[in-house]
Design an enzyme around this catalytic site. Structure first.
Site, PDB file in Angstrom:
ATOM      1  CG  ASN A 164      -1.993   1.055   1.169  1.00  0.00           C
ATOM      2  OD1 ASN A 164      -1.908   1.990   0.387  1.00  0.00           O
ATOM      3  ND2 ASN A 164      -3.002   0.916   2.006  1.00  0.00           N
TER       4      ASN A 164
ATOM      5  CG  ASN B 223      -5.070   4.516  -3.761  1.00  0.00           C
ATOM      6  OD1 ASN B 223      -4.922   3.720  -2.832  1.00  0.00           O
ATOM      7  ND2 ASN B 223      -4.195   4.611  -4.762  1.00  0.00           N
TER       8      ASN B 223
ATOM      9  CG  ASP C 243      -1.428   1.735  -3.667  1.00  0.00           C
ATOM     10  OD1 ASP C 243      -0.202   1.470  -3.688  1.00  0.00           O
ATOM     11  OD2 ASP C 243      -1.938   2.506  -2.819  1.00  0.00           O
TER      12      ASP C 243
ATOM     13  CG  ASP D   1      -8.562 -15.611 -16.270  1.00  0.00           C
ATOM     14  OD1 ASP D   1      -7.869 -16.230 -15.451  1.00  0.00           O
ATOM     15  OD2 ASP D   1      -9.801 -15.570 -16.234  1.00  0.00           O
TER      16      ASP D   1
ATOM     17  CD  GLU E 209      -6.175 -19.829 -15.761  1.00  0.00           C
ATOM     18  OE1 GLU E 209      -6.134 -20.136 -14.560  1.00  0.00           O
ATOM     19  OE2 GLU E 209      -7.055 -19.103 -16.256  1.00  0.00           O
TER      20      GLU E 209
END
Length: 605
Positions: A137, A142, A164, A329, A358
């Site tokens: 972080n 945010n 983030d 994906d 994948e």
């Protein structure tokens, strides 16, 4: 007088109605001049836009067509951009009854000349896989964003924890110093779902980085800064499905924008139906058109505008950000012919790029079907260069956790590697001990540090492109198999937290770092050929990587006791009298029988 007043009121009403129309969304938001893909279908969304007619006048840009579907809130405008078009704004006027009702300035930008020759990930790379919400972080401001549904809650395994983009930027020097040369990030696009939004696989806006990670500009800056440090960024993409709360789900352009059923139908996950000569049309349809889960609508790539939308979105992110690769994906779940078109479009635009898909299946017959150059019985081809090597991952873990199997437990790994003839290009396979969807390797081998070391040595030196999950270097391991625990927070990634590592964790991190930093400039590992020896009953696995006279031999002793290894049988392939073990830094005389320590890997050069 009354008639005049009535006409004035009517004119005012018509004016108000015209002005009530507005353009709420334009996707893609811009394009570039000088790209191979120069015929763009722009999707305009706003109230009753389909009732308007587009016109423009700009040298080098042609209006090819415009169309709409049953939903009059969408207007699809196709333009063709010639190479001699000037950068700048394309003013698209939308007419109604011969009058301009709306206008939109569409940006046509000058192309970054370096984009065409983006160098994708390859055998010289080692990937570091990061789940962004759980890594670091770097900007607490945010963590929670007004207008987005789910708020941060680190006490919830499946909740958002606050990692983030800035946290990743802050760790780039650490990642580089560990020996990693590329970063695969789980999805960063907006995922405005009510719960479990942190994983990123339920996209709600394909052109927007989730504000809880940062902005589009911050993502592009991450790519730029990483590139300056010699680190490539790999973007996780999903062509198969979006999130149930994607903005278009409340107002679809057409009923067949997604695959809809009379009642909810889940995919059957029957990945063999595509190759199966006996499978039914119904089983095939359920596999490709069934939804992955109820919260992920299945996109219908057979709709031409949906197919175009997805291809353009991919090209847009590459061109905008300068990423060096894509991890796709659930690759086999979308329409297979669309995926062929998708890969071809990407590789035509970026010839040196790379995409890894994948296909989670432990049989290489199924996995190899999708790779470029594969000679399939049904003639199916694509330009997909790389796949995740789930079969090898599964076999290596079995070798490390099971007892003796026909002379040696290493036979699982040995025999799986022997099936490499099924792949058109085994060197382009991404190999890995673990990822974000499975328990970490340390947990998979029963939290046995020695076995974890054997796994690291294997995957760092075997053919292919190695990938390691963040925290593996610190022996992170889950106990329950829960995905929220598998994707635990990276130690020290949150402000004010200073992790305390055990001596075992520190030693293991150095072990992994030593191997990866050594690998960085070893062409023999990046592109060398592989030769392996059938394991016998001493439970030592031996393989060789070589380019001409440049040779490295890897010895993996899984025995729980020291063993003596006669090196004579290997000297034909490794004709040296001395070698150096890059892990222990010791020089070893190869003329004498080798004394191998229990549960130890040796990398000799």
């Amino acid at each position: 007088m009354k008639k005049t007043l009535l006409l004035a009121i009517l004119a005012c009403f018509i004016h108000i109605q015209l002005n009530a129309q507005s353009i709420e969304r334009v996707e893609p938001p811009n394009w570039w001049i000088g790209m191979e893909y120069n015929e763009i279908e722009i999707m305009l969304y706003g109230k009753d836009l389909a009732t308007l007619t587009p016109k423009f006048d700009k040298k080098g840009v042609e209006l090819v067509s415009h169309k709409s579907f049953e939903n009059e809130n969408y207007l699809f405008v196709t333009i063709r951009i010639s190479a001699d078009a000037a950068p700048g704004s394309l003013k698209i006027d939308l007419y109604k009854n011969e009058k301009i009702a709306l206008s939109h300035d569409y940006p046509l930008e000058a192309r970054n000349p370096q984009r065409k020759n983006i160098e994708g990930f390859n055998g010289s790379d080692v990937m570091y896989l990061i789940t962004p919400d759980r890594f670091s972080n770097g900007n607490t401001d945010n963590d929670n964003v007004d207008g987005l549904r789910e708020k941060a809650n680190r006490n919830l395994l499946g909740g958002r924890h606050g990692g983030d983009i800035q946290g990743i930027v802050n760790h780039l020097d650490y990642i580089k110093d560990m020996g990693f040369t590329s970063i695969w990030l789980n999805p960063l696009l907006e995922n405005d779902m009510k719960t479990y939004s942190y994983h990123g696989y339920s996209t709600t806006d394909y052109y927007k980085i989730d504000p809880r990670y940062g902005s589009n500009e911050e993502y592009r800056n991450l790519c730029d800064v990483a590139r300056e440090k010699g680190i490539k960024i790999i973007m996780d993409m999903i062509e198969n499905h979006c999130g149930l709360l994607h903005w278009w789900m409340d107002d679809l352009p057409t009923k067949d924008w997604i695959n809809q059923w009379p009642e909810y139908t889940n995919t059957n996950h029957r990945k063999t139906v595509i190759l199966d000569p006996y499978s039914t049309d119904e089983d095939k349809k359920q596999f490709t058109d069934g939804w992955f889960v109820p919260s992920m609508p299945d996109l219908n790539q057979r709709n031409p505008s949906m197919a175009t939308y997805l291809i353009q979105n991919t090209l847009w992110w590459i061109e905008y950000s300068g990423i060096s690769g894509i991890r796709q994906d659930t690759y086999p779940y979308p329409d297979m012919y669309f995926m062929a078109d998708w890969t071809k479009a990407v590789m035509k635009e970026y010839p040196h790029f790379n995409i890894v898909a994948e296909e989670w299946y432990t049989n290489p017959t199924v996995v190899s079907y999708w790779q470029k150059g594969k000679d399939n019985p049904n003639g199916y081809t694509s330009d997909l260069k790389s796949l995740m090597d789930f079969p090898l991952q599964h076999a290596v873990v079995k070798s490390l956790t099971e007892e003796e199997n026909w002379h040696s437990s290493w036979n699982h790994a040995y025999e799986m590697l022997g099936l490499d003839y099924l792949y058109a290009d085994p060197m382009n396979m991404v190999i890995f001990p673990d990822n974000h969807d499975m328990s970490r390797i340390h947990a998979q081998v029963g939290k046995d540090v020695d076995k974890t070391k054997l796994a690291i040595a294997y995957f760092a030196t075997m053919r292919g492109i190695p990938q390691f999950y963040y925290g593996t270097e610190y022996l992170m391991a889950d106990s329950t198999g829960d995905h929220g625990e598998i994707r635990s927070d990276f130690p020290g990634g949150w402000p004010g937290e200073k992790p305390t590592f055990t001596s075992e964790q520190i030693e293991f991190k150095k072990y992994m770092q030593t191997i990866l930093k050594w690998r960085k400039d070893k062409e023999v590992i990046h592109n060398g050929k592989t030769l392996h020896f059938a394991p016998d009953n001493n439970d030592v696995y031996v393989f060789l990587r070589y380019i001409n006279d440049d040779r490295v031999i890897i010895l993996l002793n899984k025995n729980e006791q020291n063993v003596e290894l006669d090196f004579k049988k290997y000297q034909k392939y490794f004709p040296k009298s001395k070698a150096k073990d890059i892990i222990s830094k010791q020089e070893i005389n190869l003329n004498n029988p080798l004394q191998l320590k229990a549960m130890t890997a040796y990398i000799l050069e």
